[in-house]
Design a protein around this motif. Sequence first.
Motif, short mmCIF file in Angstrom:
data_model
loop_
_atom_site.label_atom_id
_atom_site.label_comp_id
_atom_site.label_asym_id
_atom_site.label_seq_id
_atom_site.Cartn_x
_atom_site.Cartn_y
_atom_site.Cartn_z
N GLY A 128 -24.30 -14.05 10.58
CA GLY A 128 -24.87 -15.37 10.35
C GLY A 128 -24.01 -16.45 10.98
N PRO A 129 -24.36 -17.72 10.78
CA PRO A 129 -23.64 -18.81 11.44
C PRO A 129 -22.31 -19.16 10.78
N GLY A 130 -21.98 -18.54 9.64
CA GLY A 130 -20.77 -18.88 8.90
C GLY A 130 -19.52 -18.99 9.74
N PRO A 131 -19.15 -17.93 10.49
CA PRO A 131 -17.91 -18.03 11.28
C PRO A 131 -17.93 -19.18 12.29
N LEU A 132 -19.06 -19.41 12.93
CA LEU A 132 -19.15 -20.51 13.89
C LEU A 132 -19.07 -21.86 13.18
N LEU A 133 -19.73 -21.98 12.02
CA LEU A 133 -19.71 -23.24 11.28
C LEU A 133 -18.34 -23.54 10.70
N ARG A 134 -17.47 -22.58 10.63
CA ARG A 134 -16.12 -22.80 10.12
C ARG A 134 -15.18 -23.36 11.19
N THR A 135 -15.70 -23.56 12.39
CA THR A 135 -14.89 -24.13 13.47
C THR A 135 -15.33 -25.57 13.72
N GLU A 136 -14.42 -26.38 14.21
CA GLU A 136 -14.77 -27.76 14.53
C GLU A 136 -15.82 -27.85 15.64
N PRO A 137 -15.70 -27.04 16.73
CA PRO A 137 -16.76 -27.08 17.75
C PRO A 137 -18.13 -26.66 17.18
N GLY A 138 -18.14 -25.66 16.31
CA GLY A 138 -19.39 -25.23 15.69
C GLY A 138 -20.00 -26.32 14.84
N GLN A 139 -19.16 -27.05 14.10
CA GLN A 139 -19.65 -28.15 13.28
C GLN A 139 -20.22 -29.28 14.15
N ARG A 140 -19.56 -29.55 15.27
CA ARG A 140 -20.06 -30.61 16.16
C ARG A 140 -21.43 -30.23 16.74
N ILE A 141 -21.57 -28.98 17.12
CA ILE A 141 -22.85 -28.51 17.66
C ILE A 141 -23.94 -28.60 16.59
N ALA A 142 -23.63 -28.12 15.38
CA ALA A 142 -24.61 -28.16 14.29
C ALA A 142 -25.01 -29.59 13.97
N GLN A 143 -24.05 -30.49 13.96
CA GLN A 143 -24.34 -31.90 13.68
C GLN A 143 -25.26 -32.50 14.75
N GLN A 144 -24.98 -32.18 16.01
CA GLN A 144 -25.82 -32.69 17.10
C GLN A 144 -27.25 -32.17 16.98
N VAL A 145 -27.39 -30.89 16.64
CA VAL A 145 -28.71 -30.29 16.49
C VAL A 145 -29.47 -30.96 15.34
N LEU A 146 -28.80 -31.13 14.20
CA LEU A 146 -29.45 -31.76 13.05
C LEU A 146 -29.89 -33.19 13.36
N GLN A 147 -29.05 -33.94 14.03
CA GLN A 147 -29.39 -35.32 14.30
C GLN A 147 -30.44 -35.45 15.40
N ALA A 148 -30.40 -34.54 16.37
CA ALA A 148 -31.35 -34.61 17.49
C ALA A 148 -32.78 -34.34 17.03
N ASN A 149 -32.95 -33.48 16.05
CA ASN A 149 -34.30 -33.09 15.62
C ASN A 149 -34.74 -33.77 14.33
N ALA A 150 -33.97 -34.74 13.87
CA ALA A 150 -34.28 -35.40 12.60
C ALA A 150 -35.26 -36.55 12.80
N PRO A 151 -36.06 -36.82 11.79
CA PRO A 151 -36.92 -38.01 11.87
C PRO A 151 -36.04 -39.24 11.84
N PRO A 152 -36.49 -40.33 12.43
CA PRO A 152 -35.68 -41.54 12.43
C PRO A 152 -35.46 -42.06 11.02
N ALA A 153 -34.30 -42.63 10.79
CA ALA A 153 -34.01 -43.24 9.49
C ALA A 153 -34.88 -44.48 9.32
N PRO A 154 -35.16 -44.86 8.10
CA PRO A 154 -35.94 -46.08 7.87
C PRO A 154 -35.23 -47.30 8.46
N GLU A 155 -36.01 -48.30 8.77
CA GLU A 155 -35.46 -49.54 9.31
C GLU A 155 -34.36 -50.08 8.41
N GLY A 156 -33.24 -50.45 9.01
CA GLY A 156 -32.13 -51.03 8.27
C GLY A 156 -31.15 -50.03 7.68
N VAL A 157 -31.41 -48.72 7.84
CA VAL A 157 -30.51 -47.68 7.33
C VAL A 157 -29.66 -47.17 8.48
#
Length: 198
Positions: free
Chosen positions: A27-56
């Motif tokens: 699973g992704p556990g070993p990769l998520l335990r690294t700083e590069p893995g966390q940066r990649i996961a964060q980019q993926v989550l933010q890239a595919n997320a719906p936009p935040a409401p206005e003013g947030v």
Amino acid sequence: MRTGTKVVLVAVAAGTLGVVAGLLTRGPGPLLRTEPGQRIAQQVLQANAPPAPEGVAVAKRGEALSKFAVAALDGGEIVLPDDFAGRPLLVNIWASWCGPCIREMPELDRYARAQGDDGTRVLGIALDDPAAVRDFLQRVPVSYPLAIDAPGRADAGVRLGNPRGVLPYSVLVSADGRVLKQRIGPFEDGEVDDWARH
């Protein structure tokens, strides 16, 4: 193609296959335990997320955390990052129904207790019902302060850079209010100490 180039291409392909095989078997556990893995996961989550409401404002690594307030579990209001200025802050987003959140709480509590009067402070923010959180804390008490927020498109997790609402989620904020690190997933025993070094 030169021999040196072939060797490099074979090495890159083997490394890629190794990462893929590791993800498939463990699973992704070993990769998520690294700083590069966390940066990649964060980019993926933010890239595919719906936009935040206005003013947030959604926090980004390296930038100042925009001011927002949450309700303290024991009453009153906590304003981030202002109420914690002058010392680093580890914010952990959790819920009483989240198994990985519950498993990491003793580790966060151990870390918070070890910080003393001038170390990194810890704040837990539950995206949950206040009564459920109070009931949970009767069974699993912690020494660090807790806040509560209603889950949604403008909750504390979103504001801290987690627009998809993955739990648990942690953020390290510098003494001057900048986002230093963001982490998706739970801490294992002893892991938070290294992660929170900045």
